[in-house]
Design a protein around this motif. Structure first.
Motif, mmCIF file in Angstrom:
data_model
loop_
_atom_site.group_PDB
_atom_site.id
_atom_site.type_symbol
_atom_site.label_atom_id
_atom_site.label_comp_id
_atom_site.label_asym_id
_atom_site.label_seq_id
_atom_site.Cartn_x
_atom_site.Cartn_y
_atom_site.Cartn_z
ATOM 1 N N LEU A 181 -9.800 13.315 9.429
ATOM 2 C CA LEU A 181 -10.704 12.282 9.264
ATOM 3 C C LEU A 181 -11.724 12.029 10.275
ATOM 4 O O LEU A 181 -12.938 11.365 10.077
ATOM 5 N N GLY A 182 -11.089 12.139 11.571
ATOM 6 C CA GLY A 182 -11.910 11.751 12.982
ATOM 7 C C GLY A 182 -13.067 12.435 12.673
ATOM 8 O O GLY A 182 -14.124 12.073 13.087
ATOM 9 N N GLU A 183 -12.874 13.928 12.600
ATOM 10 C CA GLU A 183 -14.018 14.663 12.422
ATOM 11 C C GLU A 183 -15.058 14.394 11.466
ATOM 12 O O GLU A 183 -16.251 14.762 11.569
ATOM 13 N N LEU A 184 -14.484 13.983 10.233
ATOM 14 C CA LEU A 184 -15.463 13.666 9.283
ATOM 15 C C LEU A 184 -16.012 12.315 9.331
ATOM 16 O O LEU A 184 -16.763 11.901 8.583
ATOM 17 N N GLY A 185 -15.656 11.658 10.411
ATOM 18 C CA GLY A 185 -16.303 10.332 10.783
ATOM 19 C C GLY A 185 -15.769 9.093 10.272
ATOM 20 O O GLY A 185 -16.305 7.944 10.517
ATOM 21 N N PHE A 186 -14.543 9.054 10.401
ATOM 22 C CA PHE A 186 -13.692 7.884 9.999
ATOM 23 C C PHE A 186 -12.410 7.591 10.783
ATOM 24 O O PHE A 186 -11.816 8.547 11.429
ATOM 25 N N ARG A 187 -12.134 6.509 10.992
ATOM 26 C CA ARG A 187 -11.073 6.093 11.533
ATOM 27 C C ARG A 187 -9.593 5.835 10.678
ATOM 28 O O ARG A 187 -9.973 4.920 9.678
ATOM 29 N N ILE A 188 -8.896 6.555 10.920
ATOM 30 C CA ILE A 188 -7.694 6.427 9.856
ATOM 31 C C ILE A 188 -7.159 5.314 9.520
ATOM 32 O O ILE A 188 -6.887 4.795 8.330
ATOM 33 N N GLU A 189 -7.081 4.229 10.612
ATOM 34 C CA GLU A 189 -6.554 3.061 10.576
ATOM 35 C C GLU A 189 -7.624 1.984 9.178
ATOM 36 O O GLU A 189 -6.955 1.404 8.400
ATOM 37 N N ASP A 190 -8.835 2.439 9.525
ATOM 38 C CA ASP A 190 -9.723 1.762 8.571
ATOM 39 C C ASP A 190 -9.717 2.163 7.305
ATOM 40 O O ASP A 190 -9.777 1.613 6.181
ATOM 41 N N VAL A 191 -9.532 3.874 6.952
ATOM 42 C CA VAL A 191 -9.351 4.301 5.752
ATOM 43 C C VAL A 191 -8.158 3.437 5.094
ATOM 44 O O VAL A 191 -8.050 3.310 3.834
ATOM 45 N N ILE A 192 -6.982 3.463 5.787
ATOM 46 C CA ILE A 192 -5.863 2.849 5.222
ATOM 47 C C ILE A 192 -5.847 1.611 4.751
ATOM 48 O O ILE A 192 -5.371 1.407 3.658
ATOM 49 N N GLN A 193 -6.716 1.038 5.354
ATOM 50 C CA GLN A 193 -6.762 -0.623 4.980
ATOM 51 C C GLN A 193 -7.912 -0.764 3.620
ATOM 52 O O GLN A 193 -7.912 -1.971 3.319
ATOM 53 N N GLN A 194 -8.315 0.212 3.424
ATOM 54 C CA GLN A 194 -9.223 0.158 2.116
ATOM 55 C C GLN A 194 -8.391 -0.145 0.996
ATOM 56 O O GLN A 194 -8.782 -0.491 -0.319
ATOM 57 N N GLU A 195 -7.035 0.308 0.927
ATOM 58 C CA GLU A 195 -6.343 0.282 -0.346
ATOM 59 C C GLU A 195 -5.990 -1.106 -0.633
ATOM 60 O O GLU A 195 -5.518 -1.932 0.143
ATOM 61 N N HIS A 196 -6.184 -1.227 -1.858
ATOM 62 C CA HIS A 196 -5.635 -2.959 -2.637
ATOM 63 C C HIS A 196 -4.025 -2.711 -2.580
ATOM 64 O O HIS A 196 -3.603 -1.622 -3.218
ATOM 65 N N ASP A 197 -3.707 -3.642 -2.242
ATOM 66 C CA ASP A 197 -1.923 -4.062 -2.364
ATOM 67 C C ASP A 197 -1.527 -3.640 -3.795
ATOM 68 O O ASP A 197 -2.306 -4.342 -4.720
ATOM 69 N N ARG A 228 0.813 -1.221 0.080
ATOM 70 C CA ARG A 228 -0.048 -0.036 -0.103
ATOM 71 C C ARG A 228 0.694 1.479 -0.079
ATOM 72 O O ARG A 228 1.956 1.387 0.416
ATOM 73 N N ALA A 229 0.181 2.588 -0.641
ATOM 74 C CA ALA A 229 1.033 3.741 -0.657
ATOM 75 C C ALA A 229 0.697 4.579 0.204
ATOM 76 O O ALA A 229 1.470 5.647 0.590
#
Ligand code: GL9
Length: 841
Positions: free
Chosen positions: A112-128, A93-94
């Motif tokens: 991201l927290g204020e926009l309603g997301f956890r950064i760890e979950d967001v990072i994990q969306q990326e396709h390797d 991931r990049a």
């Protein structure tokens, strides 16, 4: 540098020149803007995937600004560049990496927290981005990270595969391969539709004398396929340098694509032509340490070499220098023999197209190239059939024969008495059909050849390339021990450990100079520090246990010793030794009294890795691991004392979860077979101890961290040949404990024994090439020692800390500096803005 915009109009440009976000608020503004306009989504349908996309686009904007500046700066400096040619770049991931290097991760996290997301979950969306098989491809990715971080002007060149390494699923214990279509949304690449190169195949060679009496050699009437550039920005850590990785995609050439066929109603044929062209860059070949000799693979190799070289030459020509300066401006490193045709292609361009005399051209060629060897396994050494090359690249075959002729003449003069020598070192193997030995061609066409760890570099000099050491002398051969980037493999994968280290060392400077870790030795007796160290390992194990539960349904106890072997499945890496050891342990537990069981350290044996789809033995190993797991994990006598887990689809982002959670990892190849290994370095850097043979980089890791901190076992590389000989011609005795394991398999304890007979008979009946039986006793005893040592947690943690403290040598930064000094002869390009840039973590 010339500008396309006239001076009076530049003011407007400068006024609106993009800057990218610099604060949390700007991050949110840019992310929301991208989600709403670039992606056409809104707050009513923004899922985590969309949040990822918006975040990635916002960070991408920041990267691109530095990327453009870096490319301008490098063009302006007009100095030597490094070109790293690799068929594999296993990037993973990049986004997280971009955040670390741009330095605004905290802003993103809060934003991201204020926009309603956890950064760890967001990072994990990326396709390797999984454009590689294993160590060789991941090494290339670590090198790109170090090249940028150290401010070297460097480009990577590779292929833009539509399908990366397959995804692995496990069905009824068997590996199933699923295609990896990864390009559905990839914000990290920029198609350069204006950067194209036409590449020719087939055709014939026309030699004639032109009107002026000049000898002309022309390769003509071939089929043309167009290479289109896709650029991927490669940010450095703690610097404004952003280098470029250029990946080529194939498409039907505009000239070639037959519009006439459309008009004449041959629509399907026209489409078929187009698809045939696109096939070249369609898939990554999924073989690790194995040469399969397929025509399409050779096409890939030439397509990529030709496109890259023409691109490099186009850039060189802009500087208007004479050709003899080429090696002062260009260093090309060949990642294994896969790009060896680049040597032939450069000679062809110089001689046929630029009209340079053969010897002068050849001097330019050999000064330009360096070749890295990554394996001594005979089945991995590339040999291409002469008729195939004749058909696909007729002019290149002639040049290969000429290179060989001049080389053999030189050898004959130097060694007139050694008649066998010529046959042994000839680029052409006189087999049926004849083949081209690509490694020999790579050696002859390069000024330096390197191995990837000390033992390996010694072995290539004394075994496979022995004659070439006689011919060229020992100085042409050198060692550059592999390394890994601490940014991804410590800071990103193990943020809490990185933070703890930084708190003790006073800064994150160790991420740029890994030798600073040695200061950790001052804290090996610090009780609080040790406690925190152990807590972090435990937390990482909890995280892995959660992953194991969700991926396999198996529940494991994070308090147990985690014993990990993750890497491509290969007989030489000896996952079979590991699983036989597990069965041995299982049988021992079954025979124990309740009292004895209480004394045993609970253990989780964790396996992961892909088998090449055509590699039957490797697939059988996976099957056995899963079947043993089915039995052991459901045996009430065993309980938590032993669990056996196969984690499906091992890849870079899984490695980032698995590696920080290991107590012991296994690097147990037959001595002399694993060129280096790089995960061994990653595990130790994350505070795991290792069990290993005296092979590859294990030897240097042991030297650095101390013998008392490594669990070594097994026969030495220098004894392997004799042992193998004795298996066939002596009295081959199988280890009695291993025989009991085989008896259990044959009894059907793990299901149909026939399913595993090939694994057993490789040892009993076919000479045990990988010395599993010879090393079995020593392996099991060492595992027992590990159990004993683990019981003393205090001592264990001390070993862990001491080991990490002594791992500074294994950063890929050190490794890249060695290449720069001893092979490329290049200095970094300093970045002025550097001071102003980035308080990074
Ligand atoms: C490899 C070696 O097997 C490893 O021991 C070594 O660490 C890496 C990097 O130098 O290179 N050679 C090789 O062919 N592979 C390696 O991992 N396999 C692939 O990944 C294709």
């Amino acid at each position: 540098v010339e500008s396309s915009i006239p001076e009076p109009q530049r003011e407007a440009w400068k006024k609106y020149s993009a800057t990218g976000f610099k604060s949390k608020d700007d991050f949110q503004k840019e992310t929301v803007r991208h989600i709403e306009t670039t992606l056409a989504r809104s707050l009513f349908n923004c899922d985590e995937k969309a949040a990822y996309s918006g975040t990635a686009l916002a960070f991408r904007d920041r990267l691109i600004i530095d990327w453009n500046k870096t490319q301008q700066r490098q063009t302006f400096a007009d100095q030597k560049r490094i070109y790293y040619l690799s068929l594999e770049f296993l990037m993973g991931r990049a986004l997280d990496n971009a955040m670390l290097n741009v330095g605004l991760k905290t802003a993103a996290k809060e934003g991201l927290g204020e926009l309603g997301f956890r950064i760890e979950d967001v990072i994990q969306q990326e396709h390797d981005a999984a454009l590689g098989n294993g160590g060789l491809g991941r090494l290339a990715a670590c090198f790109l990270d170090s090249l940028a971080s150290l401010n070297y002007a460097a480009w990577g060149y590779g292929l833009r595969y539509r399908y990366g390494i397959f995804k692995q699923e496990i069905e009824n214990g068997y590996q199933v391969e699923i295609p990896d279509y990864w390009l559905d949304f990839n914000p990290w690449e920029f198609p350069r539709n204006d950067v194209t190169i036409d590449v020719q195949f087939y055709g014939w060679v026309n030699k004639y004398t032109d009107d002026e009496g000049k000898q002309i050699t022309s390769w003509q009437d071939g089929e043309i396929v167009t290479a289109v550039a896709y650029d991927v920005p490669i940010p450095g850590y703690g610097t404004a340098t952003v280098n470029n990785l250029r990946l080529w995609s194939s498409k039907a050439s505009a000239g070639e694509f037959d519009f006439a066929k459309f008009n004449s109603g041959e629509y399907e044929n026209a489409v078929a032509d187009e698809q045939r062209a696109e096939t070249i860059s369609a898939v990554l070949y999924p073989n690790d340490n194995m040469d399969r000799g397929k025509e399409l693979r050779l096409k890939q190799q030439y397509f990529w070499c030709a496109a890259s070289l023409h691109d490099i030459i186009r850039r060189f020509k802009k500087s208007k220098r004479p050709w003899k300066d080429f090696p002062e401006q260009v260093a090309i490193q060949l990642n294994d023999t896969h790009p060896t045709l680049a040597i032939v292609e450069l000679q062809r361009i110089l001689v046929d197209l630029e009209g340079i005399e053969w010897n002068a051209a050849w001097e330019i060629v050999t000064k330009t190239f360096g070749y890295t060897n990554h394996t001594v396994l005979p089945e991995a050494l590339e040999k291409w059939s002469v008729p195939l090359i004749q058909h696909l690249l007729p002019r290149h075959l002639q040049i290969i024969y000429d290179i060989n002729l001049y080389f053999l003449q030189q050898v004959e003069r130097r060694f007139p008495k050694d008649r066998d020598m010529l046959g042994r070192v000839s680029i052409i193997e006189e087999s049926q059909p004849k083949t081209v030995r690509m490694a020999y061609l790579a050696i002859i066409g390069s000024h330096k050849v390197n191995g990837v760890a000390e033992l390996h570099s010694d072995l290539i000099k004394t075994t496979i390339f022995k004659d070439f050491v006689k011919i060229y002398g020992p100085d042409k051969f050198t060692n550059v021990t592999n390394g890994i980037t601490p940014r991804r493999w410590l800071h990103q994968a193990n943020p809490r450990l990185s933070e703890l280290i930084a708190s003790k060392l006073g800064s994150y400077e160790f991420l740029k100079d890994l030798t600073l870790l040695n200061k950790l030795e001052n804290f090996v007796d610090d009780k609080d520090f040790k406690k925190e160290w152990a807590e972090i390992k435990y937390a990482n194990k909890v995280r892995l246990a959660q992953h194991i539960l969700s991926a396999t349904g198996i529940s494991v106890n994070p308090k147990a010793l985690f014993d990990v072997q993750v890497k491509r499945i290969h007989e030489y890496k000896r996952q079979q030794l590991n699983i036989f050891g597990v069965i041995h342990r299982y049988l021992a537990i079954k025979n124990m009294s309740a009292e004895e069981r209480k004394k045993l350290a609970p253990r989780v044996s964790i396996f992961g890795g892909k088998a090449a789809p055509g590699y039957w033995m490797a697939k059988t190993i996976i099957h056995l691991v899963n079947k043993v797991g089915d039995v052991v994990n459901n045996d009430k006598d065993v309980g938590d004392l032993l669990k056996v887990v196969f984690i499906p689809d091992y890849n870079v982002s899984k490695a980032e979860i698995i590696i920080p959670a290991s107590d012991i990892s296994e690097h147990i190849s037959t001595a002399g077979t694993e060129a280096s290994g790089t995960s061994n370095m990653k595990f130790v850097l994350n505070g795991g101890l290792v069990i290993g043979t005296l092979d590859g980089a294990n030897i240097e890791i042991t030297r650095e961290i101390g013998e008392q901190n490594v669990f070594l076992f097994g026969n030495l590389s220098e004894d392997v040949e004799d042992l193998r000989h004795n298996h066939f011609y002596g009295n081959h005795q199988i280890d009695p404990e291993l025989n009991k394991v085989f008896d259990e398999i044959k009894k059907g304890t793990f299901g149909d024994e026939g399913a595993f007979s090939s694994l057993v008979s490789a040892i009993l009946d076919h000479g045990d090439y990988y010395l599993v039986s010879d090393d079995f006793n020593s392996y099991c005893k060492t595992q027992d020692l590990i159990d004993e040592t683990y019981k003393n947690q205090d001592e264990w943690v001390s070993k862990s800390i001491t080991s990490v403290a002594r791992m500074g040598f294994f950063t890929s930064d050190r490794c890249i500096n060695e290449y720069a000094d001893s092979i490329w002869n290049i200095e970094p390009l300093q970045v002025k803005e550097e001071a102003e840039v980035r308080s990074r973590t």
